[in-house]
Each structure stands twice: as C-alpha cells, then as structure tokens.
Motif scaffolding. Sequence first.
Motif, PDB file in Angstrom:
ATOM      1  N   ALA A 156       0.699  -1.312   0.025  1.00 14.06           N
ATOM      2  CA  ALA A 156       0.055  -0.176  -0.092  1.00 14.06           C
ATOM      3  C   ALA A 156       0.722   1.333   0.031  1.00 14.06           C
ATOM      4  N   LEU A 157       0.268   2.286  -0.897  1.00 16.94           N
ATOM      5  CA  LEU A 157       1.096   3.514  -0.891  1.00 16.94           C
ATOM      6  C   LEU A 157       0.349   4.695  -0.036  1.00 16.94           C
ATOM      7  N   ASP A 158      -0.814   4.353   0.454  1.00 16.21           N
ATOM      8  CA  ASP A 158      -1.833   5.301   1.263  1.00 16.21           C
ATOM      9  C   ASP A 158      -1.470   4.637   2.801  1.00 16.21           C
ATOM     10  N   LEU A 159      -1.428   5.570   3.653  1.00 13.46           N
ATOM     11  CA  LEU A 159      -0.901   5.371   5.013  1.00 13.46           C
ATOM     12  C   LEU A 159      -2.126   4.697   5.492  1.00 13.46           C
ATOM     13  N   THR A 160      -3.444   4.883   5.338  1.00  9.99           N
ATOM     14  CA  THR A 160      -4.607   4.382   6.074  1.00  9.99           C
ATOM     15  C   THR A 160      -4.582   2.713   5.613  1.00  9.99           C
TER      16      THR A 160
END
Length: 249
Positions: free
Chosen positions: A219-223
């Motif tokens: 994943a590249l999104d923190l969430t």
Amino acid sequence: MRQWRKRRGLSQLELAIGADVSSRHLSFIETGRSTPSRAMVLRLAAALEIPRREQNQLLVAAGLAPEYTERALDDPEMAAVRDGVERVLAAYEPFPCLAVDRTWRIVRANTSAGVLLGGVAPDLLEQPNALRIALHPDGLAPRIRNLGQWRHHLLERLRREVAVSGDALLAELLAELEGYPGGSWVEDELGGVVVPLELLSDEGVVLSLLSTVTTFGTALDLTAAELSIEAFLPADTGTAEALSLRAGR
C-alpha cells in the motif's frame, strides 16, 4: 534522524555503511549543516526501517513534500481497499475477523465477530479499540480463561510495536493497558509454538482460538498500509463446530 538512529541502537558509522552514504555526510544531515534530498531521506529511512507515517514527518522536516497520502477509509478513492477488506472479512465466516487501524481501533468486523464483542460494556464500544476491549475488566477479560497468558501476549506485541514505531498514541495505549488487572503469565499448552485465546462464549462453551494477521504490504496510502485484518481461527474441532452452529442460528 538522530533520534531514530539512537532508537535503533546504531552508530553513525553503522548507519552510514547500511545506507551506503559517507559518515561525514550523515553527520552533516544530523546536525543540520546539510539539507538532504528526498532520495537521501528515503534511503536513510529504509536503512532505519522507519514506518511510512514517520517517513512523511522526516520529509516535511527537511522541507519536502510527504511521500505517502492518507485518505479516510470511507473516501471514494479507497473503494478498492474497502472492497478488499470486506471480502476478506466475509471469507472468514463463520470465524471472527476484525479490521483494525494502527492504534487498534476496530474499523470493520464480520458478523461472527459478535462472539468477541458480546457482553462488552457499551462505553467500550463507542470508539472500539480491540486491545482495550480484550483486556478491560468491563470487556472480554472476565471471559478469557487464560487471561494472564493472553494479556502477556498482547502487551508484548504492543511493546514491540511501540519500540519499532515510536508512536506516542501506542505508547499511551500501552501505559493504559499495563494498568489493567490480569494475573500472571502461565506456560501455554501448545509447547510455546502459539498462544491460544481461550474464551468463554455466552453459551457457556470455552472457545479455543488462534489469531492470524493480514496486512496490505504494497500500500502507498497510510490508511491502507496501517490496516491489519485479524482473524480468529478454531484451534480444535469443538470450537469449529460451536462457531458454525452459532453462525447458523
């Protein structure tokens, strides 16, 4: 950067060798005499195994834009992640499964997770935190037959997360949970291979459950990167049958 290096127990020379940079340049970065490039910040962060959220903070401190985005799970652009989470949760039925964020807040749960939430005080469910629910005297603690052992397992896991991430919110949670009663640790019955959760169900049946964790590794999104899906699988035939019967009601 210096704080992270010391947290990892490395000298400047050791970090310089691990990141393939000169120790002189690293010294200049730590003292503020040199402003690092984006590539350098990310190289040092990788060598120090710094979590993505803290990598963003280092980049901002260096006057650079963050590397990773952060969207709410309900954001339209997170539809693929939400769908993936829901599919995993559904796939584990009739066994309990939860999705938690980086602070152990429960963000999604399947129907069978009710066995883990039944009888929990309403105030603990307003902003449900999986670890708080598990160990709080008004949560699952009175129903956990091996509470001392399970408490030891969860606290050790959280201590490791605090040590790796340096997250202040996790440190606060750890301090809170350490203050809960829970008894002493006892030797587990499975030869030290795995720690089961032995939970008394509302039907009076002792369920023996093993937990497994799934994460979004790319994943590249923190969430998304900080989401964990924790499934509780039966450790014996009796537990599997009891959960199947419960789901069929």
